[in-house]
Write a protein that holds these residues in place. Structure first.
Motif, PDB file in Angstrom:
ATOM      1  N   ILE A  84     125.002 -45.752 143.701  1.00 14.94           N
ATOM      2  CA  ILE A  84     125.745 -46.938 144.113  1.00 14.94           C
ATOM      3  C   ILE A  84     127.486 -47.038 143.816  1.00 14.94           C
ATOM      4  CG2 ILE A  84     125.418 -48.154 145.760  1.00 14.94           C
ATOM      5  CD1 ILE A  84     122.799 -48.774 145.055  1.00 14.94           C
ATOM      6  N   ASN A  88     128.990 -48.705 148.572  1.00 16.80           N
ATOM      7  CA  ASN A  88     127.915 -48.884 149.327  1.00 16.80           C
ATOM      8  C   ASN A  88     126.871 -49.955 149.552  1.00 16.80           C
ATOM      9  OD1 ASN A  88     128.864 -45.462 147.047  1.00 16.80           O
ATOM     10  ND2 ASN A  88     128.318 -45.566 149.716  1.00 16.80           N
ATOM     11  N   VAL A 247     122.614 -51.204 151.539  1.00 18.46           N
ATOM     12  CA  VAL A 247     122.702 -50.147 150.587  1.00 18.46           C
ATOM     13  C   VAL A 247     123.254 -49.125 151.974  1.00 18.46           C
ATOM     14  CG1 VAL A 247     122.853 -48.703 149.021  1.00 18.46           C
ATOM     15  CG2 VAL A 247     121.848 -50.909 148.610  1.00 18.46           C
TER      16      VAL A 247
END
Ligand SMILES: Cc1ncc(COP(=O)(O)O)c(C=O)c1O
Length: 395
Positions: A84, A88, A247
């Motif tokens: 990530i 994100n 996320v």
């Protein structure tokens, strides 16, 4: 907590909104007062006497507090290899705030979404508020039943309609306590690709695992595609902070950040986020979560032992490996509303199963117990009373 359209009006207003003094609130799905790190949070604020971080007092970045984002990025990438990046991730006003934002921005009244049967009651409220059509997929100990999912998707394709998303609680589900197995996760992802829907993964309990290894998240299994993954500080820190995180793909996060409310007011709760950022960066959160696991596990063990002791034949329940909840199935002749009335007369309140189903009648033989809030004594006492009442109603 407001009543959603279509939910059975089963609990008296006073118990809806809080806890009646002197009662045994087995319904309360939040941390017990002695499990809240009030002193640790107070210590952060005391330190601000000298050097207050001014960013905490103003509108913030649309994505949320930068220090909290950096902390979460490192933590989430450390738990799973997710890769990530900063774009994100965003801070949301609790996972519920995230579900509400996703619903508001990705759906319109009349759209269809998939939910589990049973599913988290307050998410169902949000979907009903938006005027969505709910299609419920029954679950078993492993998660959504795939034949039922397949049949529902075929029915929808014939209408023709396409679900906008499938809302799931992957770990220690509210209300059932079950965790979706890795195979089921993969199978649901496969269907999501074939039928073009997003998966909304509301993962607020995964840090509270007592034993065993967690299956990979939907987000990880799908390589970050078409999964929106929510987390929260409510269950492992304090619900009053109203802080969680989301996320998703860089594109999705940018779209959410550009929504009207964030453009105007900036990211979620800058003041609380700055406090939590400092608390987490000191290492206090990780230590607190480690300690909490032991506390909740002891309460879970006690609740399971009390059930074993108190329940008559014909009652069954789940054995969660983490989280807050145990889900009971009553004998066929015992209706949950009757039991609820009798229990309330003894000041014992549980969460009526009907509230957790898109079609409330499906919950007529179910109830949810929470072991997160009550002291050991009250848990034992409340479960003992329920066992006696169920035995009486079983004839
Ligand atoms: C599945 C699920 N999602 C979200 C929440 C609430 O999270 P938050 O306080 O972050 O809105 C709960 C709490 O009961 C929950 O069980």
């Amino acid at each position: 907590m407001s009543m959603g359209r279509g939910e059975a009006m089963t609990r008296p207003q006073s118990a809806q909104q809080g806890i009646i003094p002197g009662s045994i609130p087995l319904f309360a799905g939040h941390p017990a007062p002695d499990l809240l790190p009030a002193h640790g949070i107070g210590a952060v604020l005391a330190g601000w006497d000298e050097r207050p971080p001014l960013r905490a007092f103003n509108y913030g970045d649309e994505q949320g507090d930068p220090l909290l984002l950096d902390f979460l990025l490192a933590r989430l990438n450390g738990i799973e290899t997710l890769g990530i990046k900063r774009d994100n991730l965003m801070i949301v006003p609790g996972s519920t705030g995230g579900v509400a934002m996703i619903t508001r921005l990705l759906t319109q009244a009349g759209d269809t979404v998939l939910v589990d049967a049973p599913s988290y009651r307050d998410a169902l409220h949000i979907f009903r508020d938006q005027g969505l059509r709910l299609r419920a997929i029954p679950i078993d100990a492993e998660g959504p039943k795939l034949d039922a999912l397949e049949a529902e998707l075929e029915r929808l394709a014939a209408e023709p309609a396409r679900p906008r998303f499938y809302y799931v609680v992957p770990n220690f589900q509210n209300p059932s306590g079950i965790t979706i197995s890795e195979d089921r996760r993969r199978a649901v992802i496969e269907r999501s690709k074939a039928h073009g829907f997003i998966i909304v993964e509301d993962d607020v309990y995964s840090d509270l695992r007592f034993a065993g290894k967690a299956p990979p998240s939907f987000y990880a299994l799908a390589g970050g595609e078409n999964v929106l993954r929510l987390g929260s500080f409510s269950k492992t820190l304090a619900p009053g902070l109203r802080l969680g995180w989301l996320v998703g793909s860089a594109r999705q996060i940018a779209d959410f950040g550009a929504s009207g409310i964030l453009r105007m007011g900036g990211g979620a709760n800058p003041f609380c986020a700055a406090v939590v950022a400092e608390y987490c960066r000191s290492g206090a959160w990780s230590a607190h979560v480690d300690w909490l696991r032991g506390q909740y596990q002891a309460r879970r063990d006690l609740a399971l032992a009390a059930l074993e002791n108190a329940m008559p034949d014909g009652v069954s329940w789940t054995h969660p490996q983490g989280g807050y909840f145990i889900w009971l199935r009553l004998p066929d002749m015992v209706d949950v509303d009757t039991l609820e009335r009798r229990a309330q007369a003894e000041q014992v309140y549980f969460a009526n199963g009907r509230g957790f189903f898109a079609e409330p009648a499906m919950g007529a033989q179910h109830l949810r117990l929470s072991y997160s809030y009550l002291s050991h004594d009250k848990l034992r006492q409340g479960i003992g009373s329920l066992g006696r009442l169920i035995a009486g109603l079983s004839g």
